[in-house]
Design an enzyme around this catalytic site. Structure first.
Site, PDB file in Angstrom:
ATOM      1  N   ASP A 429      -3.332 145.274  -4.804  1.00 15.17           N
ATOM      2  CA  ASP A 429      -2.598 144.302  -3.673  1.00 15.17           C
ATOM      3  C   ASP A 429      -1.254 145.195  -3.421  1.00 15.17           C
ATOM      4  OD1 ASP A 429      -1.960 142.240  -2.139  1.00 15.17           O
ATOM      5  OD2 ASP A 429      -1.296 141.063  -3.683  1.00 15.17           O
ATOM      6  N   GLU A 432       0.598 148.463   0.820  1.00 17.16           N
ATOM      7  CA  GLU A 432       0.701 149.026   2.378  1.00 17.16           C
ATOM      8  C   GLU A 432       1.568 150.173   2.253  1.00 17.16           C
ATOM      9  OE1 GLU A 432       0.810 145.628   1.392  1.00 17.16           O
ATOM     10  OE2 GLU A 432      -1.074 145.572   2.196  1.00 17.16           O
ATOM     11  N   ASP A 505      -3.247 137.609   3.578  1.00 15.81           N
ATOM     12  CA  ASP A 505      -2.758 136.477   3.643  1.00 15.81           C
ATOM     13  C   ASP A 505      -2.809 135.312   4.819  1.00 15.81           C
ATOM     14  OD1 ASP A 505      -2.161 137.151   1.021  1.00 15.81           O
ATOM     15  OD2 ASP A 505       0.065 137.393   1.737  1.00 15.81           O
TER      16      ASP A 505
END
Ligand code: GLC
Length: 820
Positions: A429, A432, A505
């Protein structure tokens, strides 16, 4: 000052000597002679040369390379100053596919590079490049010659390609953009971003997949712009007749991928960027996640609830709180005093444990991962050699440079402890990469880029991909024979070789359920097959109805996981009262019944590059009316569903493609090629099976492999045509399938109004564990007179639902059913 000088320069005809306002003479002032930064366009073609399957064209200073990759794929590269960058790509491991036949023609107006399928035409006068099929139909044409503009801040060029957008052309793909399937009229940017509670149309999100499909007059082609910098796409948004893509750096390098079928475009894109490996079968079951399940007693309680309530589940996730102060590869011993024991006991009860691992490594001299990374110089550094530091969950962190092969190797090895503790999957997670307060890394951060070096401008969009690659490769080594399960939030084209993805999300609203259906269809057409949404919505509170409808959609999401944020009410399939618990159970059970079908669809992806989800436009691309359809889609080629996306919806119109379909819930025959009004009470989701299908079904199990299957159920749906179905079987969790240890069974069903036959062909070296099939004949339009299995007469028993049951050997070759 500079501006004034330019003005003066413009009015001065004597270029050698400039006369300034004050009357002072400056001889040969170099500043005055600086050319303005302008967009440069390719000029007329001045000549060409060939090296094997590469053709080089030049306008005297800039060069264009046209590479024949395969019969259907051609790569185009631009070198503004004639010097190409080194040929390296994270997306395309090998761009030299086996090339069949190609040749070259030249006439007064153009050069033509031809394969058996595609002709790439390069116009001499204006350097416009176009792609045609064998019949000379143009699929894709330049609107303007390729162009570029110097980037004085960072070096290199902004590079641009502008294509003609045909009047009725529709566009698809581009990853997880949260918008309608046809992206004509919109502009996008690719820059992986942590976008908590994103909205409809928001751009960019977590992933960068610079690949799109154009569909015009029923014919499709693809463009894959393999550039990791920030890229932009404009689909007839700024100008109705133009589609452009451009980048802030790197090379103008794109692949033209011929169709004409959309499905073939996607399959060919996968020949370039790879497919997802066959996931372990358990990973196709139901996964339960939450931020976070802790301490251990809570996890055990969760597991117990699933089993006691008889709701199937194969995986439980541990989010960041399992760690010691969010330090990756550690355990919070207060919450989890004996992780190995807990994971073993969960495994004994059929649960796989998946843990989260983020890229931020806490700056802490007492923490071994930090010390190792620091000692070996594995962490990213800024332009001036400072460490890249930023805040994430653990506080101040440094970040491994995953674009360095040595760092990836180290990272992969860090999973040893988790694997020894019994962890079966890893969730990457925040890659990015996300940095609190400032979004992501600053541009000046340097990366190894596998020896090709670059700043964060170049590496940003592949950072997450290289992280999950390191994770996957590390797990694969540590597991030895078993298939790992990995999931990532950030991705670039090609990430499907290493991981599944989820859409990040999202929010517990009906709009997000709709968005999820769009995003998963889009990801599937963009080469990211193993994808899912946070079922129920990550933030916010779903009501019982929304949650159940999301579970229903989840059954047909390639990846099925419920997840929720920590500040929401507890949210498990039983959290909404008994009625909804029963409904949620019914649909999770449906997922488990369909597992042999779902697994076979994944096999067709892994081996042949077929997408898992197929929008209606992909199934019937020649029917223009389908372009706007986005609620119904196919899962594999035999099942069509249309999730219910509105509250209190009593029925919905569902379009069925041409052919015949059966309503799954009642074996009712429906004619395709038109819309049907379908009732949608809360215990039903529109689901249809193509006529002639052989649908394998498992009995309901609480987890994969819970039960030994003695006889595999095959439901055969009557047809008036000839239809092939495939069933794939293997060990379910090893890589033995790479050595042909699998079975690929082909069932050929042929029917007429008064008869039906089923032929079986088996290939492969695996042995199934059962001996017989329970063949259920669904919706026979005639009364059975005689059934022969391999020339032996057998009896067929009708059941309460009107289906006939025949028990046959798994080795049968043919079944012949004749009416009375
Ligand atoms: C991010 C993830 C979410 C996770 C949370 C805590 O928001 O997208 O899935 O639960 O971080 O780790």
């Amino acid at each position: 000052m500079a501006k004034d000088l330019t003005k003066q320069q413009e009015t001065d005809e004597n270029h050698g000597t400039q006369v300034l306002e004050e009357g002072v003479h400056h001889v040969n002032n170099p500043v005055l002679d600086l050319p303005e930064i302008v967009k440069n366009y390719l000029g007329p073609v001045a000549g060409y040369h060939q090296e094997n399957n590469n053709y080089y064209f030049s306008d005297g200073s800039a060069s264009v390379e046209i590479k024949v990759v395969s019969d259907e794929i051609i790569r185009v590269r631009l070198a503004p100053k004639g010097l190409f960058l080194e040929d390296f790509s994270y997306a395309v491991p090998q761009s030299d596919q086996h090339v069949a036949v190609y040749n070259f023609e030249e006439d007064q107006l153009a050069y033509r590079v031809k394969t058996n399928t595609v002709t790439c035409v390069i116009n001499k006068a204006d350097f416009l490049v176009s792609f045609e099929d064998r019949e000379g139909k143009a699929y894709n044409k330049d609107y303007a010659p390729m162009h570029w503009e110097e980037n004085p801040d960072f070096g290199g060029y902004y590079v641009y390609c502008t294509k003609l957008a045909m009047a009725s052309e529709a566009f698809y793909g581009l990853g997880d953009k949260p918008t309608h399937l046809n992206i004509r009229g919109r502009r996008f940017v690719n820059w992986n971003s942590d976008t908590y509670s994103f909205q409809f149309h928001q751009d960019p999100l977590y992933r960068s997949i610079p690949f799109y499909i154009g569909l015009h007059e029923g014919d499709a082609y693809g463009i894959f712009f393999d550039n990791t910098f920030k890229t932009y796409f404009d689909f007839a948004a700024e100008a109705q007749d133009q589609t452009s893509f451009w980048s802030e750096g790197g090379e103008l390098q794109y692949y033209y991928i011929h169709g004409p079928h959309m499905m073939d475009v996607v399959k060919r894109y996968h020949t370039l960027t790879g497919t997802h490996y066959l996931p372990p079968l358990w990973a196709l079951g139901f996964h339960q996640c939450r931020w976070s399940y802790y301490p251990e007693s809570k996890v055990r309680d969760l597991a117990k609830n699933f089993r006691e309530r008889k709701i199937p589940c194969d995986a439980i996730y541990l989010d960041i709180d399992y760690m010691d102060g969010y330090r990756c590869f550690t355990w919070n011993k207060r919450y989890f005093p004996d992780p190995k024991k807990m994971i073993k006991e969960l495994a004994d009860d059929g649960f796989h444990t998946v843990v989260i691992i983020d890229p931020g490594i806490k700056v802490d001299e007492n923490y071994w991962v930090f010390r190792e990374g620091k000692k070996n110089r594995y962490f990213c550094r800024r332009g001036d050699d400072y460490f890249m530091e930023g805040y994430v969950w653990p506080g101040r962190c440094q970040f491994p440079d995953f674009t360095n092969a040595e760092v990836r190797e180290w990272w992969g090895g860090l999973f040893k402890g988790l694997v020894e503790a019994g962890v079966a999957g890893v969730w990457n997670d925040m890659n990015e990469p996300a940095v609190f307060g400032r979004g992501t890394f600053p541009n000046d951060v340097r990366h190894n880029f596998d020896g090709f070096r670059g700043s964060h401008r170049k590496a940003h969009n592949v950072y997450g991909m290289q992280m999950v690659r390191a994770t996957y490769e590390g797990l694969k080594k540590l597991f030895q024979k078993k298939r790992p399960f990995t999931i990532t939030r950030a991705a670039y084209a090609g990430t499907q070789r290493y991981a599944s993805v989820w859409t990040g999300d999202n929010v517990a609203t009906w709009e997000h359920l709709r968005l999820g259906a769009l995003q998963l269809q889009r990801l599937s057409t963009s080469g990211m097959p193993f994808c899912g949404t946070d079922i129920g919505g990550f933030s916010g509170e779903p009501d019982a109805e929304l949650f159940t409808r999301w579970i229903q959609f989840g059954v047909f999401s390639p990846f099925m996981r419920a997840h929720s944020a920590g500040d929401t009410a507890e949210r498990e399939p039983w959290s909404f009262g008994e009625t909804h618990e029963a409904l949620n159970r019914k649909f999770i059970e449906l997922r488990y019944k369909l597992l042999p079908y779902i697994y076979s669809v994944f096999w067709e992806h892994a081996k042949y590059g077929f997408p898992i989800l197929r929008p209606i436009t992909m199934v019937e691309q020649r029917l223009e009316g389908n372009i706007q359809r986005e609620e119904e889609f196919c899962f594999g080629d035999k099942v069509l569903v249309s999730p219910v996306l509105n509250p209190g919806q009593p029925n919905k119109m569902v379009y069925l493609p041409v052919g015949e379909w059966y309503d799954y819930w009642e074996d009712r025959l429906l004619e395709g090629g038109k819309e049907h009004k379908v009732d949608t009470p809360i215990d039903k989701m529109p689901m249809f099976i193509k006529a002639g299908t052989v649908l394998p079904e498992y009995p309901v199990m609480q987890y994969v492999n819970e039960k030994k299957i003695d006889s595999l159920k095959l439901v055969v749906y009557h047809t008036l045509r000839e239809v092939n179905s495939y069933l794939y079987e293997d060990h379910g969790d090893t890589f033995a399938y790479e050595q042909q240890i699998y079975l690929e069974k082909k069932f050929v069903v042929k029917g007429a109004p008064d008869r039906l036959s089923i032929h079986q062909h088996v290939e492969g070296l695996y042995s199934e564990k059962y001996d017989t099939y329970d063949v259920y004949l669904a919706a026979l339009p005639f009364k059975i007179g005689q059934v022969k299995v391999d020339d032996t007469l057998v009896s067929a028993e009708p059941d309460a639902t009107g289906r006939y049951l025949i028990k046959v050997s798994k080795d049968f070759r043919s079944i012949q059913i004749v009416g009375q």
